[in-house]
Design a protein around this motif. Structure first.
Motif, mmCIF file in Angstrom:
data_model
loop_
_atom_site.group_PDB
_atom_site.id
_atom_site.type_symbol
_atom_site.label_atom_id
_atom_site.label_comp_id
_atom_site.label_asym_id
_atom_site.label_seq_id
_atom_site.Cartn_x
_atom_site.Cartn_y
_atom_site.Cartn_z
ATOM 1 N N LEU A 205 0.859 -1.185 0.000
ATOM 2 C CA LEU A 205 0.000 0.000 0.000
ATOM 3 C C LEU A 205 0.892 1.231 0.000
ATOM 4 N N VAL A 206 0.584 2.155 -0.894
ATOM 5 C CA VAL A 206 1.275 3.441 -0.927
ATOM 6 C C VAL A 206 0.197 4.515 -0.883
ATOM 7 N N LEU A 207 0.117 5.193 0.256
ATOM 8 C CA LEU A 207 -0.836 6.283 0.429
ATOM 9 C C LEU A 207 -0.091 7.609 0.340
ATOM 10 N N CYS A 208 -0.806 8.623 -0.125
ATOM 11 C CA CYS A 208 -0.211 9.955 -0.157
ATOM 12 C C CYS A 208 -1.265 10.988 0.216
ATOM 13 N N ASN B 192 -1.617 -5.118 16.325
ATOM 14 C CA ASN B 192 -2.445 -6.252 15.958
ATOM 15 C C ASN B 192 -3.782 -5.710 15.493
ATOM 16 N N LEU B 193 -4.201 -6.132 14.313
ATOM 17 C CA LEU B 193 -5.424 -5.608 13.713
ATOM 18 C C LEU B 193 -6.592 -6.525 14.018
ATOM 19 N N ASN B 194 -7.699 -5.917 14.380
ATOM 20 C CA ASN B 194 -8.935 -6.645 14.643
ATOM 21 C C ASN B 194 -9.985 -5.984 13.797
ATOM 22 N N ALA C 160 -9.658 2.521 13.716
ATOM 23 C CA ALA C 160 -8.541 3.321 14.208
ATOM 24 C C ALA C 160 -9.075 4.554 14.922
ATOM 25 N N GLN C 161 -8.374 4.941 15.971
ATOM 26 C CA GLN C 161 -8.738 6.138 16.695
ATOM 27 C C GLN C 161 -8.046 7.333 16.072
ATOM 28 N N SER C 162 -8.756 8.398 15.923
ATOM 29 C CA SER C 162 -8.168 9.612 15.385
ATOM 30 C C SER C 162 -7.465 10.376 16.492
ATOM 31 N N ILE D 236 -4.224 2.049 8.557
ATOM 32 C CA ILE D 236 -4.824 1.094 9.498
ATOM 33 C C ILE D 236 -6.218 0.697 9.036
ATOM 34 N N ASN D 237 -7.007 1.655 8.617
ATOM 35 C CA ASN D 237 -8.354 1.340 8.124
ATOM 36 C C ASN D 237 -8.287 0.444 6.892
ATOM 37 N N HIS D 238 -7.386 0.747 5.970
ATOM 38 C CA HIS D 238 -7.231 -0.084 4.766
ATOM 39 C C HIS D 238 -6.804 -1.502 5.161
ATOM 40 N N ALA D 239 -5.847 -1.607 6.085
ATOM 41 C CA ALA D 239 -5.346 -2.907 6.514
ATOM 42 C C ALA D 239 -6.455 -3.758 7.128
#
Length: 157
Positions: A50-53, A146-148, A153-155, A104-107
């Motif tokens: 993933l490459v985000l910008c 660890n992703l659940n 994700a918290q902002s 994190i959201n994408h993951a």
């Protein structure tokens, strides 16, 4: 400003951003041709990278890259956070937090298992940012989240 998934047409601007890390870390990513190849490979490996910008109009002002540590494995992906870099003029305005939350959201949506960061690869400021997002230090890997899929994700921006 808005967050976006990078494309191959963005490689030159992404290399310019990566060169900022090279200035800070020494020979962090090597020569430009190596950077072009590495970023091109990440952009083409959509299931394993993933490459985000963040763009400010047409300019890329920040980027984040992840790639799988276990591509081709039947297990959920364990992703390595390679870099978060923000142009100096835009630092302190939430760009790093926005990129990290987007990653994190994408993951989670992709069903990935973990995001791992090697502590030798990050600055103390980035380490603080990761801690605010729930990354914890481990003796073996550095920092890990660890992703659940049931959590978001918290902002912290």
């Amino acid at each position: 400003m808005y967050i976006d998934t990078a494309s191959t047409s963005d490689i030159s601007a992404l290399c310019d951003l990566a060169s900022l890390l090279n200035e800070q870390e020494g020979d962090f990513f090597g020569q430009r041709t190596q950077q072009v190849r590495r970023l091109g490979n990440l952009l083409l490996a959509k299931d394993h990278a993933l490459v985000l910008c963040i763009r400010d109009q047409d300019d890329i002002i920040a980027m984040l890259t992840l790639n799988s540590l276990n591509p081709g494995n039947d297990e959920p992906a364990i992703m390595l956070l390679n870099e978060i870099v923000v142009l100096p003029a835009y630092r302190g305005q939430g760009a790093g937090s926005t990129l990290l939350q987007g990653a994190i959201n994408h993951a989670r949506q992709a069903g990935w298992k973990q995001i791992v960061v090697r502590l030798t690869d990050i600055s103390p400021l980035t380490e603080q940012l990761l801690s605010r997002f729930g990354f914890s230090q481990t003796a073996v890997q550095g920092m890990v989240l660890n992703l659940n899929s049931n959590q978001t994700a918290q902002s912290v921006a």
